[in-house]
Design a protein around this motif. Structure first.
Motif, PDB file in Angstrom:
ATOM      1  N   ALA A   1       4.375   0.065 -11.486  1.00 51.53           N
ATOM      2  CA  ALA A   1       4.598  -0.822  -9.685  1.00 51.53           C
ATOM      3  C   ALA A   1       3.513  -1.264  -9.390  1.00 51.53           C
ATOM      4  O   ALA A   1       4.638  -2.500  -8.184  1.00 51.53           O
ATOM      5  CB  ALA A   1       4.274   1.142  -9.046  1.00 51.53           C
ATOM      6  N   PHE A   2       3.149  -1.760 -10.438  1.00 52.93           N
ATOM      7  CA  PHE A   2       2.055  -3.213  -9.606  1.00 52.93           C
ATOM      8  C   PHE A   2       2.928  -4.571 -10.386  1.00 52.93           C
ATOM      9  O   PHE A   2       3.560  -5.148 -10.039  1.00 52.93           O
ATOM     10  CB  PHE A   2       1.036  -3.042 -10.864  1.00 52.93           C
ATOM     11  N   GLU A   3       4.442  -3.963 -11.144  1.00 53.56           N
ATOM     12  CA  GLU A   3       4.771  -5.015 -12.049  1.00 53.56           C
ATOM     13  C   GLU A   3       5.753  -6.366 -11.012  1.00 53.56           C
ATOM     14  O   GLU A   3       5.899  -7.577 -10.842  1.00 53.56           O
ATOM     15  CB  GLU A   3       6.748  -4.606 -12.965  1.00 53.56           C
ATOM     16  N   GLY A   4       6.323  -5.964  -9.572  1.00 50.12           N
ATOM     17  CA  GLY A   4       7.428  -5.857  -8.422  1.00 50.12           C
ATOM     18  C   GLY A   4       6.271  -6.689  -7.265  1.00 50.12           C
ATOM     19  O   GLY A   4       6.296  -7.299  -6.730  1.00 50.12           O
TER      20      GLY A   4
ATOM     21  N   THR B   1       0.496  -1.212  -0.105  1.00 44.25           N
ATOM     22  CA  THR B   1      -0.273  -0.262   0.055  1.00 44.25           C
ATOM     23  C   THR B   1       0.843   1.416   0.320  1.00 44.25           C
ATOM     24  O   THR B   1       0.494   2.164  -0.880  1.00 44.25           O
ATOM     25  CB  THR B   1      -0.793  -0.389   1.133  1.00 44.25           C
ATOM     26  N   ALA B   2       2.060   0.813   0.919  1.00 42.12           N
ATOM     27  CA  ALA B   2       2.926   2.584   1.092  1.00 42.12           C
ATOM     28  C   ALA B   2       3.648   2.837   0.126  1.00 42.12           C
ATOM     29  O   ALA B   2       3.314   3.660  -0.666  1.00 42.12           O
ATOM     30  CB  ALA B   2       4.082   2.416   2.318  1.00 42.12           C
ATOM     31  N   HIS B   3       3.780   1.724  -0.919  1.00 44.12           N
ATOM     32  CA  HIS B   3       4.100   1.989  -2.876  1.00 44.12           C
ATOM     33  C   HIS B   3       3.801   2.021  -3.702  1.00 44.12           C
ATOM     34  O   HIS B   3       3.658   3.307  -4.895  1.00 44.12           O
ATOM     35  CB  HIS B   3       4.840   0.626  -2.652  1.00 44.12           C
ATOM     36  N   ILE B   4       2.416   1.446  -3.537  1.00 44.44           N
ATOM     37  CA  ILE B   4       1.375   3.010  -4.445  1.00 44.44           C
ATOM     38  C   ILE B   4       0.579   3.725  -4.175  1.00 44.44           C
ATOM     39  O   ILE B   4       0.606   4.658  -5.078  1.00 44.44           O
ATOM     40  CB  ILE B   4       0.100   1.622  -4.334  1.00 44.44           C
TER      41      ILE B   4
END
Length: 201
Positions: A193-196, A160-163
């Motif tokens: 961002a979702f790739e990882g 969530t923090a990454h998103i």
């Protein structure tokens, strides 16, 4: 028949709310014209046609105005997750955040001001507070991980923090003129961002 003293009851509350709104509108205009650092409480009060003492009846400090402007940008209505299965968490989160960005930019002046501030927006929300949309993202991440759509070796809070950082970067790019249209830019950065975090097939 009893007479209500001024400032009490629905009429008084409505007047107070309108006075707060006027102060917020005035502060935003001054912040945009001069920059946040270049505006003092005295400047806001003078431009709004009130005394400094009256200003402090509505806001305890200039930072409280910032917090209120940020809350205005985010909206106070509850946020609902787009419909769909938990296994499709990432496309649904993408839809949710593109919608949030589109709503924000309907108030373009406010959105550009907030996302060009030189401070982190979390500081404006108060200790422990988060944008409502991130609470929904959190739940969707947990549900997506439970459904096997997302990696389980990364804590949901970290995803969530990454998103959230990705969304903020996209909004800042738009606000600072590095992206012409906010929706496709948010979509692009989220896809990267979702790739990882997506589970391997």
């Amino acid at each position: 028949m009893a007479v209500r003293p001024p400032g009490f009851g629905p009429v008084g509350a409505d007047l107070r709310e309108r006075a707060r709104d006027q102060l917020l509108d005035t502060a935003l205009r001054l912040f945009v014209e001069r920059g946040y650092v270049g505006v003092r409480v005295e400047d806001i009060a003078k431009a709004a046609g009130i005394s400094r003492a009256t200003f402090y009846k509505h806001f305890s400090e200039r930072e409280e105005i910032l917090a209120e402007l940020f809350a205005r940008l985010l909206g106070r209505e509850p946020v609902a997750a787009p419909p769909g299965p938990a296994a499709e968490a990432l496309p649904r989160i993408r839809e949710l955040l593109i919608g949030a960005a589109a709503r924000m930019v309907t108030n373009e002046q406010l959105a550009r001001f907030v996302y060009t501030l030189p401070i982190r927006h979390a500081a404006l929300l108060g200790q422990g507070a988060r944008p409502p949309v991130l609470e929904v993202v959190d739940r969707m991440i947990e549900e997506g991980a439970a459904a096997g759509a997302l990696r389980t070796d990364i804590p949901a809070a970290l995803i969530t923090a990454h998103i959230a950082r990705t969304f903020e970067a996209a909004m800042r790019d738009w606000a600072e003129g590095r992206a012409a249209d906010v929706a496709p830019h948010v979509a692009l950065l989220l896809d990267l961002a979702f790739e990882g975090v997506e589970a391997a097939p």
